[in-house]
Design a protein around this motif. Structure first.
Motif, mmCIF file in Angstrom:
data_model
loop_
_atom_site.group_PDB
_atom_site.id
_atom_site.type_symbol
_atom_site.label_atom_id
_atom_site.label_comp_id
_atom_site.label_asym_id
_atom_site.label_seq_id
_atom_site.Cartn_x
_atom_site.Cartn_y
_atom_site.Cartn_z
ATOM 1 N N UNK A 31 0.818 -1.216 0.000
ATOM 2 C CA UNK A 31 0.000 0.000 0.000
ATOM 3 C C UNK A 31 0.853 1.267 0.000
ATOM 4 N N UNK A 32 2.121 1.161 0.362
ATOM 5 C CA UNK A 32 3.018 2.326 0.415
ATOM 6 C C UNK A 32 3.692 2.606 -0.932
ATOM 7 N N UNK A 33 3.476 1.745 -1.904
ATOM 8 C CA UNK A 33 4.056 1.929 -3.235
ATOM 9 C C UNK A 33 3.129 2.767 -4.106
ATOM 10 N N UNK A 34 3.680 3.256 -5.204
ATOM 11 C CA UNK A 34 2.863 3.986 -6.175
ATOM 12 C C UNK A 34 1.957 3.014 -6.902
ATOM 13 N N UNK A 35 0.943 3.549 -7.579
ATOM 14 C CA UNK A 35 0.005 2.669 -8.289
ATOM 15 C C UNK A 35 0.721 1.860 -9.360
ATOM 16 N N UNK A 69 3.931 0.935 -9.399
ATOM 17 C CA UNK A 69 4.757 -0.079 -8.757
ATOM 18 C C UNK A 69 3.891 -1.242 -8.255
ATOM 19 N N UNK A 70 2.737 -0.931 -7.665
ATOM 20 C CA UNK A 70 1.829 -1.971 -7.202
ATOM 21 C C UNK A 70 1.370 -2.850 -8.363
ATOM 22 N N UNK A 71 1.089 -2.203 -9.492
ATOM 23 C CA UNK A 71 0.606 -2.953 -10.653
ATOM 24 C C UNK A 71 1.689 -3.880 -11.182
ATOM 25 N N UNK A 72 2.940 -3.386 -11.232
ATOM 26 C CA UNK A 72 4.039 -4.202 -11.739
ATOM 27 C C UNK A 72 4.262 -5.414 -10.848
ATOM 28 N N UNK A 73 4.301 -5.209 -9.526
ATOM 29 C CA UNK A 73 4.527 -6.329 -8.608
ATOM 30 C C UNK A 73 3.352 -7.314 -8.631
ATOM 31 N N UNK A 74 2.143 -6.789 -8.767
ATOM 32 C CA UNK A 74 0.971 -7.664 -8.835
ATOM 33 C C UNK A 74 1.029 -8.556 -10.071
ATOM 34 N N UNK A 75 1.375 -7.939 -11.224
ATOM 35 C CA UNK A 75 1.466 -8.720 -12.459
ATOM 36 C C UNK A 75 2.611 -9.724 -12.401
ATOM 37 N N UNK A 76 3.744 -9.325 -11.807
ATOM 38 C CA UNK A 76 4.926 -10.182 -11.785
ATOM 39 C C UNK A 76 4.795 -11.347 -10.810
ATOM 40 N N UNK A 121 1.966 -2.548 -19.883
ATOM 41 C CA UNK A 121 2.015 -1.192 -19.323
ATOM 42 C C UNK A 121 2.431 -0.166 -20.375
ATOM 43 N N UNK A 122 3.225 -0.612 -21.366
ATOM 44 C CA UNK A 122 3.643 0.305 -22.421
ATOM 45 C C UNK A 122 4.994 0.935 -22.166
ATOM 46 N N UNK A 123 5.857 0.211 -21.456
ATOM 47 C CA UNK A 123 7.219 0.688 -21.229
ATOM 48 C C UNK A 123 8.173 -0.420 -21.609
ATOM 49 N N UNK A 124 9.497 -0.139 -21.551
ATOM 50 C CA UNK A 124 10.475 -1.144 -21.950
ATOM 51 C C UNK A 124 10.681 -2.171 -20.844
ATOM 52 N N UNK A 125 11.271 -3.300 -21.249
ATOM 53 C CA UNK A 125 11.556 -4.350 -20.270
ATOM 54 C C UNK A 125 12.592 -3.863 -19.264
ATOM 55 N N UNK A 126 13.543 -3.034 -19.696
ATOM 56 C CA UNK A 126 14.563 -2.503 -18.791
ATOM 57 C C UNK A 126 13.926 -1.603 -17.732
ATOM 58 N N UNK A 144 12.856 -3.637 -9.099
ATOM 59 C CA UNK A 144 13.893 -3.679 -8.072
ATOM 60 C C UNK A 144 13.711 -2.553 -7.062
ATOM 61 N N UNK A 145 13.369 -1.371 -7.569
ATOM 62 C CA UNK A 145 13.183 -0.235 -6.684
ATOM 63 C C UNK A 145 11.992 -0.456 -5.741
ATOM 64 N N UNK A 146 10.906 -1.042 -6.275
ATOM 65 C CA UNK A 146 9.713 -1.289 -5.463
ATOM 66 C C UNK A 146 10.006 -2.322 -4.383
ATOM 67 N N UNK A 147 10.772 -3.384 -4.740
ATOM 68 C CA UNK A 147 11.103 -4.413 -3.753
ATOM 69 C C UNK A 147 12.009 -3.861 -2.663
ATOM 70 N N UNK A 148 12.960 -3.011 -3.071
ATOM 71 C CA UNK A 148 13.843 -2.380 -2.081
ATOM 72 C C UNK A 148 13.052 -1.484 -1.138
ATOM 73 N N UNK A 149 12.071 -0.770 -1.698
ATOM 74 C CA UNK A 149 11.226 0.115 -0.895
ATOM 75 C C UNK A 149 10.383 -0.693 0.094
ATOM 76 N N UNK A 150 9.863 -1.828 -0.359
ATOM 77 C CA UNK A 150 9.017 -2.656 0.487
ATOM 78 C C UNK A 150 9.797 -3.241 1.663
ATOM 79 N N UNK A 151 11.077 -3.585 1.441
ATOM 80 C CA UNK A 151 11.867 -4.217 2.483
ATOM 81 C C UNK A 151 11.995 -3.323 3.704
ATOM 82 N N UNK A 152 11.867 -2.030 3.527
ATOM 83 C CA UNK A 152 11.987 -1.112 4.656
ATOM 84 C C UNK A 152 10.809 -1.259 5.615
ATOM 85 N N UNK A 153 9.692 -1.781 5.106
ATOM 86 C CA UNK A 153 8.483 -1.828 5.922
ATOM 87 C C UNK A 153 8.105 -3.265 6.343
#
Length: 257
Positions: free
Chosen positions: A208-212, A214-221, A235-240, A247-256
């Motif tokens: 819930x602390x991630x952006x929409x 980031x939440x969508x990417x982690x949910x799909x993955x 989503x309409x962006x590159x694989x990179x 990676x950024x979303x997972x790092x952010x989640x680890x803090x909580x």
């Protein structure tokens, strides 16, 4: 309708006659000889026997009028099949017949469907149990019932378990007050530990602390099993970019967590 009511199926139970054993013995040859008046007197004189059996089923919530009629069918079957040459009281023979008829009615009208062959085994097992209980003077074991029926003990147990009535998980245990435990309170999923349950809560809170996005990417993955390429195309962006955001979303989640 309440079990204690005076009238059942239009019959005033307070006026039902009581028939003696001597009178029944007098009526048996007349009944078996086709005397309908004697048959009616015999059945009416034993309706109190049906009422006594109904007391065993008062907690089922079934319509008492229906159960009474089914019990009367059991009484009639007992009368038609009773062997007067045997040294057995009619009530001793009739009660299991009445109980069996009511049980059959309840199970045939059960919301959970059981195969006919399994029900047949169960009915025969119940009849054999009643017969053995009378002979042995105690509750027979499943092995004894199976031996008499020439079946495997496992088959008898399976059949009897299949026709058991379902119990609500909200059924109170040890009392009817508001604080009483229910069956559901005693059910535990061994595949989910307390630590795993708490961890799932922590993951949801961190999500819930991630952006929409980031939440969508982690949910799909991780919840829908998509690849990074599939997520990128949706989503309409590159694989990179998906890889960096993941990676950024997972790092952010680890803090909580």
């Amino acid at each position: 309708m309440a079990i204690g009511k005076v009238e059942i199926c239009g019959v005033d139970t307070s006026t039902l006659p009581v028939i003696t054993n001597e009178r029944m013995r007098e009526l048996f040859p007349l009944v078996h000889g086709g005397d309908m008046q004697a048959r009616e007197e015999f059945i009416r004189g034993n309706l109190r026997l049906v009422l006594s059996v109904l007391q065993r089923f008062h907690h089922r919530g079934e319509n008492v009028d229906d159960l009474f009629q089914v019990g009367c069918i059991g009484l009639i079957k007992a009368l038609d099949n009773f062997d007067v040459t045997q040294n057995v009281r009619f009530s001793t023979y009739a009660v299991p017949m009445i109980i069996g008829e009511i049980r059959r009615y309840l199970r045939d009208n059960n919301a959970i469907r059981v195969s006919r062959s399994l029900r047949d085994i169960a009915y025969k097992a119940l009849q054999m149990r009643d017969r053995l209980q009378t002979e042995l003077g105690r509750e027979p074991t499943a092995a004894e019932i199976a031996q008499k029926m020439e079946l495997c003990e496992e088959d008898v147990i399976l059949a009897l378990e299949a026709i058991q009535d379902p119990i609500s998980l909200c059924e109170p245990i040890g009392g009817d007050n508001a604080d009483a435990l229910t069956i559901g309170d005693q059910v535990r999923d061994e595949s989910v530990s307390a630590d795993g349950w708490l961890q799932n809560i922590a993951i949801r809170e961190a999500m819930h602390r991630l952006s929409e996005r980031e939440q969508r990417i982690l949910n799909l993955r991780f919840f829908q099993g998509r690849t990074q390429m599939e997520v990128a195309g949706e989503i309409g962006i590159s694989q990179a970019q998906v890889s960096r955001l993941e990676k950024a979303a997972l790092t952010h989640m680890k803090k909580f967590i």
